[in-house]
Design a protein around this motif. Structure first.
Motif, PDB file in Angstrom:
ATOM      1  N   ASP A 270      -2.352   6.022   4.310  1.00 18.93           N
ATOM      2  CA  ASP A 270      -1.068   6.436   4.661  1.00 18.93           C
ATOM      3  C   ASP A 270      -1.104   7.663   5.681  1.00 18.93           C
ATOM      4  O   ASP A 270      -0.161   8.336   6.181  1.00 18.93           O
ATOM      5  CB  ASP A 270      -0.659   7.185   3.398  1.00 18.93           C
ATOM      6  CG  ASP A 270       0.872   6.670   3.120  1.00 18.93           C
ATOM      7  OD1 ASP A 270       1.263   5.697   3.789  1.00 18.93           O
ATOM      8  OD2 ASP A 270       1.304   7.111   2.117  1.00 18.93           O
TER       9      ASP A 270
ATOM     10  N   CYS B 222      -6.021   3.651  -0.302  1.00 19.22           N
ATOM     11  CA  CYS B 222      -4.650   3.566   0.050  1.00 19.22           C
ATOM     12  C   CYS B 222      -4.075   4.758   0.475  1.00 19.22           C
ATOM     13  O   CYS B 222      -2.975   4.753   1.437  1.00 19.22           O
ATOM     14  CB  CYS B 222      -3.922   2.940  -1.375  1.00 19.22           C
ATOM     15  SG  CYS B 222      -4.134   1.238  -1.846  1.00 19.22           S
TER      16      CYS B 222
ATOM     17  N   SER C 263       1.033   4.259  -2.733  1.00 16.58           N
ATOM     18  CA  SER C 263       0.610   5.558  -2.550  1.00 16.58           C
ATOM     19  C   SER C 263       1.891   6.487  -3.205  1.00 16.58           C
ATOM     20  O   SER C 263       1.604   7.412  -3.904  1.00 16.58           O
ATOM     21  CB  SER C 263       0.665   5.704  -1.053  1.00 16.58           C
ATOM     22  OG  SER C 263      -0.370   5.429  -0.250  1.00 16.58           O
ATOM     23  N   ARG C 264       2.842   5.875  -3.140  1.00 19.94           N
ATOM     24  CA  ARG C 264       4.126   6.676  -3.718  1.00 19.94           C
ATOM     25  C   ARG C 264       4.136   6.558  -5.221  1.00 19.94           C
ATOM     26  O   ARG C 264       4.287   7.467  -5.946  1.00 19.94           O
ATOM     27  CB  ARG C 264       5.523   5.808  -3.477  1.00 19.94           C
ATOM     28  CG  ARG C 264       6.040   6.305  -2.051  1.00 19.94           C
ATOM     29  CD  ARG C 264       7.390   5.700  -1.824  1.00 19.94           C
ATOM     30  NE  ARG C 264       7.467   4.125  -1.685  1.00 19.94           N
ATOM     31  CZ  ARG C 264       7.338   3.451  -0.529  1.00 19.94           C
ATOM     32  NH1 ARG C 264       7.169   4.262   0.424  1.00 19.94           N
ATOM     33  NH2 ARG C 264       7.605   2.164  -0.392  1.00 19.94           N
TER      34      ARG C 264
ATOM     35  N   ARG D 121       0.857  -1.204   0.015  1.00 19.89           N
ATOM     36  CA  ARG D 121      -0.033  -0.267   0.123  1.00 19.89           C
ATOM     37  C   ARG D 121       1.000   1.177  -0.048  1.00 19.89           C
ATOM     38  O   ARG D 121       0.475   2.168  -0.682  1.00 19.89           O
ATOM     39  CB  ARG D 121      -0.984  -0.036   1.175  1.00 19.89           C
ATOM     40  CG  ARG D 121      -1.930  -1.058   1.028  1.00 19.89           C
ATOM     41  CD  ARG D 121      -2.739  -1.428   2.407  1.00 19.89           C
ATOM     42  NE  ARG D 121      -3.555  -2.691   2.045  1.00 19.89           N
ATOM     43  CZ  ARG D 121      -4.208  -3.246   2.929  1.00 19.89           C
ATOM     44  NH1 ARG D 121      -3.971  -2.985   4.174  1.00 19.89           N
ATOM     45  NH2 ARG D 121      -4.868  -4.414   2.805  1.00 19.89           N
ATOM     46  N   LYS D 122       1.979   1.203   0.731  1.00 15.96           N
ATOM     47  CA  LYS D 122       2.980   2.446   0.674  1.00 15.96           C
ATOM     48  C   LYS D 122       3.414   2.512  -0.636  1.00 15.96           C
ATOM     49  O   LYS D 122       3.522   3.652  -1.116  1.00 15.96           O
ATOM     50  CB  LYS D 122       3.998   2.270   1.852  1.00 15.96           C
ATOM     51  CG  LYS D 122       3.346   2.264   3.393  1.00 15.96           C
ATOM     52  CD  LYS D 122       4.468   2.209   4.330  1.00 15.96           C
ATOM     53  CE  LYS D 122       3.828   2.450   5.561  1.00 15.96           C
ATOM     54  NZ  LYS D 122       5.051   2.593   6.662  1.00 15.96           N
TER      55      LYS D 122
END
Length: 317
Positions: free
Chosen positions: A254, A250, A15-16, A11-12
């Motif tokens: 964060d 997502c 996000s990126r 998920r990170k």
């Protein structure tokens, strides 16, 4: 293709990926004034070619005129903010643009304004709000508005507003749907070419996507093709909305909200294809325009409509 490794991301990472992809798209749009003008003119033509079934002589309610005018004023204020080097003026124009654009962004997507589907107006407003928040250096809001555009109106976001962004964010997930569509269209076109659907799936496939073959079709074959295209478009739209919502989750996960994110969705085709295409989708496979029945207005306008009514809603005041 950008995003081709998204299936292995956590998920990170997603996000990126969203931050990089959407930020790059918005930055390119902010730099390219010609592209923004072209996009606005295209959308204005769409408004002028609104539902042909409505009475063109019917006077549009003043309140509806005002709502659509707010969208135009918001875009103009945003353009002024982009072009000025005076920071005080820039901030003032951004504040004004946000107020104007929010009017359309918050419309009920199931209704119409002045004969125009609200989901179209709202999605267009969210696209410009994404630009606006980029100018304010707020990446989170920039991304949310871009994703909200795809949630509210996945079809016209893919066709009119941000086709390149759609390909980067969503196409990597659609290979099974594209594979199903290519396979079904192949069968239908082979009936036209040879009277047989039992030839190789890869044989002369470029020719099978040649629209000139449609002119050789019989009425029942044209009906089949139209239904196939309709189902394909609806599947792309449904799954675009599904993934856009997942992307928003997502991004929310964060933050400090602690919101749980559901599992990565899987785009399912209407029927299981025998051949699933790789992520390198051939250029001849189309992703639009396949007008959904709920679009609310015509995809194209006649030259007369464009000349006489191109900016009928946006510049009539």
């Amino acid at each position: 293709m950008a995003g081709k490794f998204i299936f292995t991301m956590d998920r990170k990472d997603i996000s990126r990926f969203l931050t990089k992809t959407i930020d790059s798209f918005v930055q390119d749009r902010l730099i390219n004034k010609e592209r923004r003008i072209e996009n606005k003119e295209q959308c204005a033509e769409r408004l002028a070619a609104k539902d042909g079934s409505s009475d063109k002589d019917t006077e549009v309610e003043y309140s509806d005129q005002a709502v659509i005018a707010n969208l135009d004023w918001g875009i103009e204020a945003l353009e002024e903010a982009i072009s000025t080097y005076n920071m005080e003026t820039k901030l003032a124009r951004l504040d004004h643009a946000e107020k104007m654009l929010q009017v359309c962004a918050m419309l009920n997507p199931k209704q119409k304004t002045g004969g125009v589907p609200n989901f179209y107006l709202s999605a267009w407003a969210h696209l410009n709000l994404s630009y606006l928040w980029k100018l304010r250096s707020n990446t989170q809001n920039c991304i949310f508005h871009a994703l909200e555009m795809f949630i509210i109106d996945p079809f016209f976001s893919r066709v009119d507003f941000a086709p390149d962004l759609w390909k980067n964010l969503f196409l990597p997930h659609m290979s099974s749907i594209v594979g199903w569509y290519s396979e079904e269209r192949h069968k239908l076109m082979m009936e036209v070419v040879s009277g047989s659907a039992n030839l190789s799936f890869t044989a002369d496939i470029d020719k099978l996507f040649n629209e000139s073959l449609v002119s050789s079709m019989r009425p029942h074959q044209i009906d089949k093709l139209q239904k196939l295209d309709q189902l394909y478009g609806e599947s792309l739209n449904e799954n675009t909305r599904l993934y856009a919502k997942y992307y928003k989750d997502c991004m929310n996960s964060d933050s400090t909200s602690g919101k749980k994110v559901s599992m990565l969705p899987i785009a399912e085709p209407p029927m299981t294809p025998l051949h699933e295409l790789s992520l390198s989708i051939p250029d001849y496979v189309k992703f639009g325009p396949i007008l959904p029945k709920s679009a609310g207005f015509s995809l194209t306008s006649s030259p007369k409509d464009i000349v006489n009514g191109r900016l009928e809603f946006l510049h009539r005041f």
